[in-house]
Design an enzyme around this catalytic site. Structure first.
Site: not given
Length: 169
Positions: A46, A51, A92-93, A134-135, A138
């Site tokens: 994701g 991000q 997470c990225l 989660h996304e 962000h």
């Protein structure tokens, strides 16, 4: 398509609340394509536009093993459908190398626009539901580390700041 640089915690730009997309046009579709390329390259499941320092309400997700189920959520809204929760080890990225257990609602409804600007609605459960939440965090200026203890969050922050300083040399 292009690989986009991913912001890393504790970069303050990750705390920016994303603005709604007012028109799904070629520029937004190009962003989506670039986000998928970036997410698959990392590899991740994701990625939110926030991000990659684009503060628009756009999310791409693919929880399939073979990268065959790309999903796009533009201006997503979620509704929790029941009180059941699940624990998942989230990564997470934007917080590379760290995984922590996060508790989230298990069953949600998501309303969004697809890559063509058409509205749709789904009721995911399990990993997809967790990933969407989660996304969406962000897009609202939150990270999964906000769901863990202050001690663990501070430890992760210190380790990433040390890594960033070493990379800057």
């Amino acid at each position: 398509m292009a690989l986009l640089p991913i912001l890393e915690f504790p970069d303050p730009r990750l705390r920016t609340v994303a603005k709604p997309v007012t028109e799904v046009d070629d520029k937004i579709r190009q962003l989506i394509n670039d986000m998928f390329e970036t997410m698959y390259d990392c590899p991740g499941i994701g990625l939110a536009a926030s991000q990659v320092n684009v503060h628009k309400r756009v999310v791409v997700i693919d929880v399939s093993e073979d990268k065959s189920q790309p999903l796009v959520f533009i201006n997503p809204e979620i509704e929790v459908l029941d009180n059941s929760v699940s624990e998942y080890d989230e990564g997470c990225l934007s917080v590379p190398g760290f995984y922590e257990t996060v508790v989230r609602p298990e069953h949600i409804r998501v309303k969004a626009l697809d890559r063509d600007g058409k509205p749709f609605e789904i009721e995911p459960q399990g990993l997809l539901a967790v990933c969407i939440q989660h996304e969406l965090d962000h897009l609202n200026g939150k990270l999964f580390v906000d769901h863990i203890s202050p001690f663990k969050r501070t430890r992760i922050r210190a380790k990433l700041e040390k890594k960033h300083k070493a990379e800057a040399r």
